[in-house]
Design a protein around this motif. Sequence first.
Motif, PDB file in Angstrom:
ATOM      1  N   UNK A   1      20.700  52.357  82.926  1.00 35.86           N
ATOM      2  CA  UNK A   1      20.086  51.532  83.971  1.00 35.86           C
ATOM      3  C   UNK A   1      20.646  51.978  85.318  1.00 35.86           C
ATOM      4  N   UNK A   2      19.750  52.115  86.296  1.00 39.41           N
ATOM      5  CA  UNK A   2      20.128  52.547  87.638  1.00 39.41           C
ATOM      6  C   UNK A   2      20.024  51.367  88.588  1.00 39.41           C
ATOM      7  N   UNK A   3      21.066  51.184  89.418  1.00 42.92           N
ATOM      8  CA  UNK A   3      21.130  50.050  90.347  1.00 42.92           C
ATOM      9  C   UNK A   3      21.368  50.550  91.768  1.00 42.92           C
ATOM     10  N   UNK A   4      20.934  49.731  92.740  1.00 42.18           N
ATOM     11  CA  UNK A   4      21.239  49.990  94.146  1.00 42.18           C
ATOM     12  C   UNK A   4      22.052  48.813  94.690  1.00 42.18           C
ATOM     13  N   UNK A   5      22.610  49.026  95.875  1.00 45.92           N
ATOM     14  CA  UNK A   5      23.420  47.975  96.507  1.00 45.92           C
ATOM     15  C   UNK A   5      22.650  46.660  96.547  1.00 45.92           C
ATOM     16  N   UNK A   6      23.334  45.589  96.195  1.00 42.06           N
ATOM     17  CA  UNK A   6      22.720  44.268  96.188  1.00 42.06           C
ATOM     18  C   UNK A   6      22.247  43.844  94.804  1.00 42.06           C
ATOM     19  N   UNK A   7      22.122  44.808  93.879  1.00 39.80           N
ATOM     20  CA  UNK A   7      21.705  44.476  92.514  1.00 39.80           C
ATOM     21  C   UNK A   7      22.877  43.925  91.715  1.00 39.80           C
ATOM     22  N   UNK A   8      22.572  43.072  90.751  1.00 39.68           N
ATOM     23  CA  UNK A   8      23.559  42.572  89.797  1.00 39.68           C
ATOM     24  C   UNK A   8      23.565  43.539  88.619  1.00 39.68           C
ATOM     25  N   UNK A   9      24.668  44.281  88.438  1.00 39.17           N
ATOM     26  CA  UNK A   9      24.729  45.306  87.395  1.00 39.17           C
ATOM     27  C   UNK A   9      24.793  44.706  85.987  1.00 39.17           C
ATOM     28  N   UNK A  10      24.866  43.397  85.899  1.00 34.02           N
ATOM     29  CA  UNK A  10      24.838  42.737  84.592  1.00 34.02           C
ATOM     30  C   UNK A  10      23.412  42.333  84.208  1.00 34.02           C
ATOM     31  N   UNK A  11      22.463  42.644  85.055  1.00 31.43           N
ATOM     32  CA  UNK A  11      21.051  42.298  84.823  1.00 31.43           C
ATOM     33  C   UNK A  11      20.234  43.568  84.600  1.00 31.43           C
ATOM     34  N   UNK A  12      18.918  43.438  84.721  1.00 34.59           N
ATOM     35  CA  UNK A  12      18.000  44.564  84.549  1.00 34.59           C
ATOM     36  C   UNK A  12      18.148  45.531  85.716  1.00 34.59           C
TER      37      UNK A  12
ATOM     38  N   UNK B   1      27.955  49.126  72.534  1.00 38.05           N
ATOM     39  CA  UNK B   1      28.868  49.975  73.302  1.00 38.05           C
ATOM     40  C   UNK B   1      28.307  50.162  74.708  1.00 38.05           C
ATOM     41  N   UNK B   2      29.186  50.036  75.700  1.00 43.19           N
ATOM     42  CA  UNK B   2      28.796  50.145  77.117  1.00 43.19           C
ATOM     43  C   UNK B   2      29.597  51.238  77.809  1.00 43.19           C
ATOM     44  N   UNK B   3      28.984  51.835  78.827  1.00 47.27           N
ATOM     45  CA  UNK B   3      29.672  52.786  79.686  1.00 47.27           C
ATOM     46  C   UNK B   3      29.197  52.596  81.117  1.00 47.27           C
ATOM     47  N   UNK B   4      30.058  52.958  82.065  1.00 44.81           N
ATOM     48  CA  UNK B   4      29.779  52.684  83.475  1.00 44.81           C
ATOM     49  C   UNK B   4      30.056  53.907  84.340  1.00 44.81           C
ATOM     50  N   UNK B   5      29.316  54.018  85.429  1.00 46.39           N
ATOM     51  CA  UNK B   5      29.569  55.088  86.393  1.00 46.39           C
ATOM     52  C   UNK B   5      30.897  54.850  87.107  1.00 46.39           C
ATOM     53  N   UNK B   6      31.343  55.882  87.801  1.00 42.59           N
ATOM     54  CA  UNK B   6      32.560  55.853  88.598  1.00 42.59           C
ATOM     55  C   UNK B   6      33.812  55.672  87.732  1.00 42.59           C
ATOM     56  N   UNK B   7      33.712  55.969  86.436  1.00 41.53           N
ATOM     57  CA  UNK B   7      34.872  55.885  85.555  1.00 41.53           C
ATOM     58  C   UNK B   7      35.335  54.475  85.250  1.00 41.53           C
ATOM     59  N   UNK B   8      34.528  53.484  85.571  1.00 44.37           N
ATOM     60  CA  UNK B   8      34.920  52.096  85.359  1.00 44.37           C
ATOM     61  C   UNK B   8      34.963  51.763  83.874  1.00 44.37           C
ATOM     62  N   UNK B   9      35.977  50.971  83.488  1.00 42.31           N
ATOM     63  CA  UNK B   9      36.095  50.440  82.129  1.00 42.31           C
ATOM     64  C   UNK B   9      36.502  48.975  82.236  1.00 42.31           C
ATOM     65  N   UNK B  10      35.855  48.132  81.457  1.00 40.59           N
ATOM     66  CA  UNK B  10      36.162  46.701  81.476  1.00 40.59           C
ATOM     67  C   UNK B  10      37.537  46.472  80.852  1.00 40.59           C
ATOM     68  N   UNK B  11      38.364  45.691  81.546  1.00 43.21           N
ATOM     69  CA  UNK B  11      39.677  45.305  81.013  1.00 43.21           C
ATOM     70  C   UNK B  11      40.116  44.022  81.711  1.00 43.21           C
ATOM     71  N   UNK B  12      41.233  43.494  81.299  1.00 44.66           N
ATOM     72  CA  UNK B  12      41.765  42.276  81.935  1.00 44.66           C
ATOM     73  C   UNK B  12      42.089  42.540  83.398  1.00 44.66           C
ATOM     74  N   UNK B  13      42.567  43.731  83.704  1.00 46.70           N
ATOM     75  CA  UNK B  13      42.945  44.047  85.086  1.00 46.70           C
ATOM     76  C   UNK B  13      41.748  44.410  85.970  1.00 46.70           C
ATOM     77  N   UNK B  14      40.700  45.025  85.390  1.00 50.66           N
ATOM     78  CA  UNK B  14      39.553  45.435  86.213  1.00 50.66           C
ATOM     79  C   UNK B  14      38.509  44.342  86.351  1.00 50.66           C
ATOM     80  N   UNK B  15      38.448  43.439  85.383  1.00 51.64           N
ATOM     81  CA  UNK B  15      37.453  42.372  85.424  1.00 51.64           C
ATOM     82  C   UNK B  15      36.071  42.874  85.064  1.00 51.64           C
ATOM     83  N   UNK B  16      35.085  42.075  85.401  1.00 51.94           N
ATOM     84  CA  UNK B  16      33.700  42.437  85.104  1.00 51.94           C
ATOM     85  C   UNK B  16      33.194  43.503  86.075  1.00 51.94           C
ATOM     86  N   UNK B  17      32.227  44.301  85.644  1.00 55.47           N
ATOM     87  CA  UNK B  17      31.688  45.310  86.550  1.00 55.47           C
ATOM     88  C   UNK B  17      30.816  44.684  87.633  1.00 55.47           C
ATOM     89  N   UNK B  18      30.825  45.307  88.790  1.00 54.32           N
ATOM     90  CA  UNK B  18      29.898  44.951  89.862  1.00 54.32           C
ATOM     91  C   UNK B  18      29.503  46.247  90.568  1.00 54.32           C
TER      92      UNK B  18
END
Length: 163
Positions: free
Chosen positions: A64-75, A126-143
């Motif tokens: 899924x591709x997102x632009x600024x202002x989009x909620x990356x947890x949605x469509x 299984x999920x993966x994110x751009x910019x090397x982001x990984x969900x963890x207790x320290x990083x929190x949810x993706x945005x």
Amino acid sequence: MNSDFRFTAATLRTQRSGFHRWLVQILIAAFAVAGNSVLAAPDSNALVVQVVGFKNDSGHAIAKLFIRGDDVLKKGREEVSGAIRNGQSTLTFPAVPPGEYAVVVFHDANDNGTIEHNFIGFPKDALGFSNGFAVSITTGLPNFEKLRFTHGSSLQTIAIKVQ
């Protein structure tokens, strides 16, 4: 009369031969043009997503591709899907204008087109994110800001690992 018939038949053969030659030349030119477009490189401003880390090859990979202002947890603004082979997939967003983007990839193992969640709300796929982001207790949810990268005006490849 007989000589006129031979002349006419010979003339027709010559005309037909010339027509066939002309038709063959047109077809060769058409196939050459079509062949060049088929063999051409991918869009010069495409975004290619190389994904690794799939546990199996069932279902499909969806990006899924997102632009600024989009909620990356949605469509996403755009979605592409592809087959998984040997735990990897390559997905391409064609003709992406220059700008800032974020990408989320998931393993759609059951081919229903959505990310499955457990009873607590955590993703089961299984999920993966751009910019090397990984969900963890320290990083929190993706945005968007955490996943943000800049895409220029040329072909770009990014790597994502699903977990």
